[in-house]
Design a protein around this motif. Structure first.
Motif, PDB file in Angstrom:
ATOM      1  N   ILE A  98      22.910   7.464 -43.404  1.00  0.00           N
ATOM      2  CA  ILE A  98      23.893   8.548 -43.332  1.00  0.00           C
ATOM      3  C   ILE A  98      23.212   9.916 -43.414  1.00  0.00           C
ATOM      4  N   VAL A  99      22.143  10.016 -44.225  1.00  0.00           N
ATOM      5  CA  VAL A  99      21.406  11.281 -44.318  1.00  0.00           C
ATOM      6  C   VAL A  99      20.722  11.585 -42.987  1.00  0.00           C
ATOM      7  N   ALA A 104      21.523  16.869 -38.648  1.00  0.00           N
ATOM      8  CA  ALA A 104      21.778  18.053 -37.811  1.00  0.00           C
ATOM      9  C   ALA A 104      23.056  18.771 -38.215  1.00  0.00           C
ATOM     10  N   ALA A 105      23.936  18.071 -38.959  1.00  0.00           N
ATOM     11  CA  ALA A 105      25.216  18.677 -39.366  1.00  0.00           C
ATOM     12  C   ALA A 105      25.080  19.483 -40.654  1.00  0.00           C
TER      13      ALA A 105
END
Length: 233
Positions: A98-99, A104-105
């Motif tokens: 998830i990381v 990029a978010a």
């Protein structure tokens, strides 16, 4: 507008706690549609893809990672203000994935949950260390099951004694924020089992007050983080 993504692949409890057991995910032209608790709260979980809540998910890392990527890429969340990701305990595939997928978010950060006793704090120190290593900001720590106030005599008991100072001492040592302490309240467990909102069921509970304070502190952190990000851009 809030999206809740459950990436606890082997132990998806979010459908139960949200009162969504038995719901199905529907496919549309724009992707998978989340299951909505309220108009402004959409949920996605592997629990919606199982034929029974008792089905075991026996998957190795690559298959878990593929599903997490699919949840992020193929779910039509719409315009959302917050994406909350519920992870399993530990620092393994799900956390790394998830990381990596959201790097990029610019993730606002992680909220880390502990209980007061040293056995729990040992694991949480590893979680905080993991966040530092992958450059994931730590919004703060919540101490759960923090004392129990007897509803009859009003005396407080430490069911899980903070033998090494609890989350407060750990946060001081590691220079992270303590967002709040949530006391033990049997109604929390009942609300989770029934899929009801604890804040609605027990609006005057000390735990509800604690939850609201924690939510406010997280919102303030995120607002400040977004403000700083806009200044940089």
């Amino acid at each position: 507008q809030v999206a809740l993504l459950d990436i606890d692949i082997c132990g998806p409890s979010i459908p139960k706690m949200m009162g969504l057991e038995g719901e199905q995910v529907h496919q549309s032209g724009s992707g998978w549609s989340p299951v909505y608790v309220e108009e402004n709260l959409g949920v996605m979980s592997v629990g919606f893809l199982l034929s029974s809540p008792d089905d075991a998910v026996i998957w190795r890392g690559p298959k878990k990672n593929g599903l997490i990527k699919q949840f992020l890429r193929d779910v039509d969340w719409g315009e959302i203000d917050y994406l909350i990701v519920d992870t399993p305990p530990g620092t393994s595939d799900e956390h790394l994935s998830i990381v990596q997928y959201l790097s990029a978010a610019h993730i606002d950060g992680a909220v880390i949950i502990t209980t007061p006793q040293e056995v729990s704090l040992q694991d949480v120190r590893k979680e905080i260390n993991f966040c530092h290593k992958v450059k994931l900001p730590v919004i703060g720590v919540v101490e759960n099951m923090s004392g129990f106030v007897c509803p009859k005599c009003k005396n407080e008991s430490q069911i899980f004694p903070p033998t090494t100072g609890g989350a407060e001492k750990m946060c001081q040592n590691l220079n992270v924020s303590l967002l709040g302490k949530v006391p033990l309240d049997p109604q929390i467990g009942k609300s989770c089992d029934k899929g009801q909102s604890f804040l609605s069921e027990a609006p005057d509970s000390p735990a509800t007050l604690s939850y609201r304070n924690i939510i406010q502190r997280i919102q303030e952190y995120c607002d400040q983080h977004h403000f700083q990000k806009e200044k940089i851009i």
